[in-house]
Scaffold this motif. Sequence first.
Motif, PDB file in Angstrom:
ATOM      1  N   GLU A 236       0.819  -1.205   0.000  1.00  0.00           N
ATOM      2  CA  GLU A 236       0.000   0.000   0.000  1.00  0.00           C
ATOM      3  C   GLU A 236       0.864   1.271   0.000  1.00  0.00           C
ATOM      4  O   GLU A 236       0.691   2.170   0.818  1.00  0.00           O
ATOM      5  CB  GLU A 236      -0.942  -0.011   1.209  1.00  0.00           C
ATOM      6  CG  GLU A 236      -2.217   0.796   1.014  1.00  0.00           C
ATOM      7  CD  GLU A 236      -3.228   0.550   2.122  1.00  0.00           C
ATOM      8  OE1 GLU A 236      -3.418   1.443   2.949  1.00  0.00           O
ATOM      9  OE2 GLU A 236      -3.830  -0.546   2.134  1.00  0.00           O
ATOM     10  N   ALA A 242      -4.696   1.088  -1.685  1.00  0.00           N
ATOM     11  CA  ALA A 242      -5.546   1.882  -0.791  1.00  0.00           C
ATOM     12  C   ALA A 242      -6.987   1.912  -1.270  1.00  0.00           C
ATOM     13  O   ALA A 242      -7.915   2.088  -0.469  1.00  0.00           O
ATOM     14  CB  ALA A 242      -5.005   3.301  -0.681  1.00  0.00           C
ATOM     15  N   LYS A 329      -4.215   4.619   8.209  1.00  0.00           N
ATOM     16  CA  LYS A 329      -3.799   5.190   6.928  1.00  0.00           C
ATOM     17  C   LYS A 329      -3.357   6.647   7.055  1.00  0.00           C
ATOM     18  O   LYS A 329      -2.866   7.222   6.098  1.00  0.00           O
ATOM     19  CB  LYS A 329      -4.959   5.096   5.922  1.00  0.00           C
ATOM     20  CG  LYS A 329      -5.393   3.672   5.612  1.00  0.00           C
ATOM     21  CD  LYS A 329      -6.462   3.635   4.533  1.00  0.00           C
ATOM     22  CE  LYS A 329      -7.768   4.240   4.986  1.00  0.00           C
ATOM     23  NZ  LYS A 329      -8.375   3.551   6.129  1.00  0.00           N
TER      24      LYS A 329
END
Length: 366
Positions: A236, A242, A329
């Motif tokens: 990612e 993502a 994230k």
Amino acid sequence: MNTVSVELGDRRYPILIEAGLLSRAAEHLAPFARGRRLVIVTDENVRPHLAKLQEALGSAAIDSESIVLPPGERTKSWATLEQLCDRLLRLGIERSDHIVALGGGVIGDLVGFAAAILKRGCGFVQIPTTLLAQVDSSVGGKTAINSTAGKNMIGAFHQPSLVLIDPDVLDTLPAREVRAGYAEVVKYGLIDDPSFFDWCEAQGATLLAGDPATRDYAIAHAVSAKARIVAADEHETNGTRALLNLGHTFGHALEAEAGFSDRLLHGEGVAAGCALAFAYSVRRGLCPQPDAQRVSDHFREVGLPEGLASSGVAATGAKLVELMRHDKKASGGVLPFLLARGIGQTFLDRSVDLADVERFLDEQPR
């Protein structure tokens, strides 16, 4: 048999999809046994499948040992991870051994993380027994446990050596669990495949009614889509992987507010999260209203939540945004959101104002 390959160079591994595969798993697991005992980790809800797997292994003269854990999201904890690692070490697990994860996403995530850290990394095989795990969490090597800070906050990327998917095991799954898994199926259409979302609108009810052909097609399509994305962005880092988090920023906040309990299953949170992401995209002037309406309508029609009210979450926007701030994230103080310019046009937006998200959530019916 349908075979999908996750192309990761010398760590390439196959995903085998076939009805009845659990009864024939021994031939595929034999190379990982190496004449030693295979350790299978599962939960109480999966005992019938465990019995079938151990019978198949026994018929092939492969010894096995089982560790049976409590079911539910709360099993993905530090305490259970410690207990599991201690039990695996007492059983003599070596770095060259493979642990078998037989169960849904909770078991797959927990066992994968244990495999990642035991003796600095040993192997594992995924045998997912829920629709959600079959189409999403068993593929791609994301492993984790939950913490008080949020869902999947502690984990590692650790790829399995093999994934065995038997769609027939879904026949024993409660209807609610199948619906929750279906949310992850729909997600692939919303990300970058509008024709697949069209298919979901036309065939979703048939799939949820248990039609084998429709179910098998959806699993193979979803797995192929995820394998392609994982191969392009395993860790990612370039933004491609993502996209698989569509619905998860909103959804994880809803799950956290529900206490990571059966009040709101993960797939239910994802469904509501996807609908909220599309609704928020409309608010931002990014997405046509009819597209967002199609998303919420479809989830509603198949019995999945599509907002706060149907999720049973009454928290304020401020509370939900505070839960989002712990999202793994986040980078440099910025929380990226997966938004959409339309069905099949998901993108990563790093310019979202959380104060605006808070206002948006406060405007949602409860």
